[in-house]
Design an enzyme around this catalytic site. Structure first.
Site, PDB file in Angstrom:
ATOM      1  N   TYR A 152      13.651 -12.984   4.201  1.00 47.63           N
ATOM      2  CA  TYR A 152      14.530 -13.303   5.326  1.00 47.63           C
ATOM      3  C   TYR A 152      15.142 -12.010   5.903  1.00 47.63           C
ATOM      4  O   TYR A 152      14.792 -10.908   5.482  1.00 47.63           O
ATOM      5  CB  TYR A 152      15.576 -14.350   4.899  1.00 47.63           C
ATOM      6  CG  TYR A 152      14.904 -15.674   4.572  1.00 47.63           C
ATOM      7  CD1 TYR A 152      14.247 -16.392   5.581  1.00 47.63           C
ATOM      8  CD2 TYR A 152      14.862 -16.178   3.272  1.00 47.63           C
ATOM      9  CE1 TYR A 152      13.596 -17.581   5.300  1.00 47.63           C
ATOM     10  CE2 TYR A 152      14.206 -17.372   2.986  1.00 47.63           C
ATOM     11  CZ  TYR A 152      13.578 -18.073   4.005  1.00 47.63           C
ATOM     12  OH  TYR A 152      12.914 -19.247   3.737  1.00 47.63           O
ATOM     13  N   GLN A 198      25.432 -19.708  -0.222  1.00 44.15           N
ATOM     14  CA  GLN A 198      24.410 -18.686   0.039  1.00 44.15           C
ATOM     15  C   GLN A 198      24.262 -18.463   1.549  1.00 44.15           C
ATOM     16  O   GLN A 198      23.804 -19.342   2.278  1.00 44.15           O
ATOM     17  CB  GLN A 198      23.060 -19.074  -0.567  1.00 44.15           C
ATOM     18  CG  GLN A 198      22.093 -17.884  -0.526  1.00 44.15           C
ATOM     19  CD  GLN A 198      20.682 -18.201  -0.964  1.00 44.15           C
ATOM     20  OE1 GLN A 198      20.091 -19.180  -0.531  1.00 44.15           O
ATOM     21  NE2 GLN A 198      20.108 -17.346  -1.803  1.00 44.15           N
TER      22      GLN A 198
HETATM   23  C1  LIG Z   1      12.509 -26.770  -2.965  1.00 48.46           C
HETATM   24  C2  LIG Z   1      12.908 -25.323  -3.085  1.00 48.46           C
HETATM   25  C3  LIG Z   1      13.867 -24.791  -2.211  1.00 48.46           C
HETATM   26  C4  LIG Z   1      14.292 -23.463  -2.355  1.00 48.46           C
HETATM   27  N1  LIG Z   1      15.289 -22.990  -1.529  1.00 48.46           N
HETATM   28  C5  LIG Z   1      15.812 -21.744  -1.729  1.00 48.46           C
HETATM   29  C6  LIG Z   1      16.947 -21.295  -0.989  1.00 48.46           C
HETATM   30  O1  LIG Z   1      17.515 -22.017  -0.164  1.00 48.46           O
HETATM   31  N2  LIG Z   1      17.390 -20.028  -1.221  1.00 48.46           N
HETATM   32  C7  LIG Z   1      16.802 -19.197  -2.136  1.00 48.46           C
HETATM   33  O2  LIG Z   1      17.245 -18.061  -2.320  1.00 48.46           O
HETATM   34  N3  LIG Z   1      15.738 -19.621  -2.884  1.00 48.46           N
HETATM   35  C8  LIG Z   1      15.251 -20.870  -2.709  1.00 48.46           C
HETATM   36  N4  LIG Z   1      14.223 -21.314  -3.501  1.00 48.46           N
HETATM   37  C9  LIG Z   1      13.765 -20.494  -4.631  1.00 48.46           C
HETATM   38  C10 LIG Z   1      14.503 -20.917  -5.911  1.00 48.46           C
HETATM   39  O3  LIG Z   1      15.890 -20.632  -5.813  1.00 48.46           O
HETATM   40  C11 LIG Z   1      13.944 -20.190  -7.146  1.00 48.46           C
HETATM   41  O4  LIG Z   1      13.990 -18.797  -6.917  1.00 48.46           O
HETATM   42  C12 LIG Z   1      12.519 -20.627  -7.464  1.00 48.46           C
HETATM   43  O5  LIG Z   1      12.427 -22.033  -7.519  1.00 48.46           O
HETATM   44  C13 LIG Z   1      12.051 -20.031  -8.806  1.00 48.46           C
HETATM   45  O6  LIG Z   1      12.894 -20.491  -9.849  1.00 48.46           O
HETATM   46  P1  LIG Z   1      12.332 -21.589 -10.905  1.00 48.46           P
HETATM   47  O7  LIG Z   1      11.110 -20.971 -11.543  1.00 48.46           O
HETATM   48  O8  LIG Z   1      13.446 -21.836 -11.865  1.00 48.46           O
HETATM   49  O9  LIG Z   1      11.952 -22.807 -10.082  1.00 48.46           O
HETATM   50  C14 LIG Z   1      13.745 -22.635  -3.363  1.00 48.46           C
HETATM   51  C15 LIG Z   1      12.750 -23.159  -4.208  1.00 48.46           C
HETATM   52  C16 LIG Z   1      12.341 -24.481  -4.092  1.00 48.46           C
HETATM   53  C17 LIG Z   1      11.326 -25.031  -5.061  1.00 48.46           C
END
Ligand SMILES: Cc1cc2nc3c(=O)[nH]c(=O)nc-3n(C[C@H](O)[C@H](O)[C@H](O)COP(=O)(O)O)c2cc1C
Length: 368
Positions: free
Chosen positions: A189, A100
């Site tokens: 971003y 990414q």
């Molecule tokens: C600890 C953490 C780190 C994350 N880092 C990124 C990232 O590096 N890039 C990104 O696009 N989203 C990032 N996200 C968002 C997740 O990819 C995802 O969109 C979000 O957790 C919602 O999905 P879920 O409901 O399955 O948790 C992060 C989320 C969490 C909790």
């Protein structure tokens, strides 16, 4: 419950997924302070290699776009070498991983830039605060928080440099053994800052109409395409998210324009963050997935508060080709097996989500 759709194979462009369960990108800050991936990260990703596809944690293409202590970069050779250990480990465990590509734009604190201002389409600060670099007496715990600064509006040279850095980042990612790349155009971003009308008030060719606001994204895609075949390229978007002061006058139009761009580029997939329930992000009042899909015939990875049952239904209904899981992957390295066996999921410990070493990272046990 039968999960036949979730467990059926699918092709996202040239990427062959054995199942539709995607590991969402997760910034976990286990790199070196110089933004080089570590062998510990290779263990972590290899533990999760039975996902249909792993999207790496956000990986900066330019030091100017890096404002997260111990997140990774992909602008120099040491970082490429570090990532090679990770991609080898994932491939040896039978998995697939895309990189990414990230530039944080206005969300970089000046503390990370020797006091210089971060860059953005317009001189408008992000809303809220973020983690600053560690103080001299840092003990490895939580980092001090600081509010976002008002950025400097990018000039033509800044835009050219940023676009070129995505191209170089893509080239480096392929050298590091990734199976493809995901352009990070979500979550407030740099690319998202160009896309959305709240953060982009430019009066030149990069601002105003939705066609102009998507120009920077289009240039990034063209730069990446020089090094990566489009059938190994995806992008992540969050056109309805309002976190960090983001917002848009017409998210439906934006989603459909992005769909047209992805279609024209022949991209393998679009990764849409649009939660089906509020959790990490808010569920939007007016979802835009149908606007995106009307203009894009490639694969859609849908993300946001899914569980096995809602994921199965979304794929069965033809709403998405795959579903990505973020928080569940923090604490369930064996998420695929847990879904398959109907085993309860372990809860993540957020104390170690963004800081630490092996604890709360590679030590979550498998169910069996
Ligand atoms: C600890 C953490 C780190 C994350 N880092 C990124 C990232 O590096 N890039 C990104 O696009 N989203 C990032 N996200 C968002 C997740 O990819 C995802 O969109 C979000 O957790 C919602 O999905 P879920 O409901 O399955 O948790 C992060 C989320 C969490 C909790």
């Amino acid at each position: 419950m039968a999960l036949d759709h979730l467990f059926s194979p699918v092709k996202l462009g040239a990427l062959d997924l054995p199942n539709r369960i995607v590991m969402a990108p997760l910034t976990r800050a286990r790199n070196t302070p110089d933004n080089v991936p570590t062998p510990l990260m290779a263990d972590y990703y290899a533990q999760r290699a039975d996902a249909g596809l792993i999207v790496s944690e956000a990986t900066a293409v330019d030091p100017l776009g890096m404002g997260w202590y111990r997140a990774p970069g992909i602008w120099n050779d040491a970082q490429v070498e570090g990532w090679k250990i990770v991609t080898d480990a994932v491939h040896n465990a039978g998995g697939r991983i895309v990189c990414q590509l990230w530039h944080m734009g206005r969300l970089v604190l000046p503390d990370y830039l020797d006091g210089e201002l971060p860059i953005a389409p317009s001189a408008i600060a992000g809303e809220g605060e973020t983690m600053a670099p560690p103080p001299p007496d840092y003990d490895g715990g939580f980092l001090p928080m600081k509010p976002y600064a008002v950025p400097r509006a990018m000039d033509a040279a800044d835009i050219a440099r940023a676009v070129a850095s995505y191209g170089k980042g893509a080239q480096n990612a392929m050298r590091a053994g990734f199976d493809g790349i995901e352009i990070h155009a979500a979550n407030g971003y740099l690319i998202d800052q160009f896309l959305r009308s709240n953060s982009n008030r430019r009066t030149d060719d990069y601002g105003g109409s939705v066609e102009n606001r998507t120009r920077f994204l289009q240039e990034v895609i063209d730069a990446v395409k020089t090094h990566v075949s489009p059938d190994r390229m995806g992008m992540r978007i969050s056109p309805t998210s309002e976190r960090k002061g983001m917002g848009d006058e017409n998210p439906e139009k934006l989603a459909s324009t992005i769909g047209q761009i992805a279609q024209k580029a022949g991209m393998a997939y679009v990764h849409l963050i649009e939660p089906v329930a509020s959790g990490f992000d808010e569920k939007p009042e007016k979802p835009v997935i149908s606007d995106l899909r009307r203009d894009f015939s490639g694969a859609v990875i849908h993300n946001g508060s899914f569980d096995a049952a809602t994921a199965e239904r979304a794929i069965a209904d033809g709403e998405a080709e795959a579903i990505s899981f973020g928080r569940p992957y923090i604490s369930n390295p064996d998420l695929v097996d847990r879904f398959s066996n109907g085993t309860d999921l372990a809860e993540p410990n957020f104390d170690y989500a963004y800081v630490g070493e092996a604890k709360g990272y590679t030590d979550y046990p498998r169910a069996t």
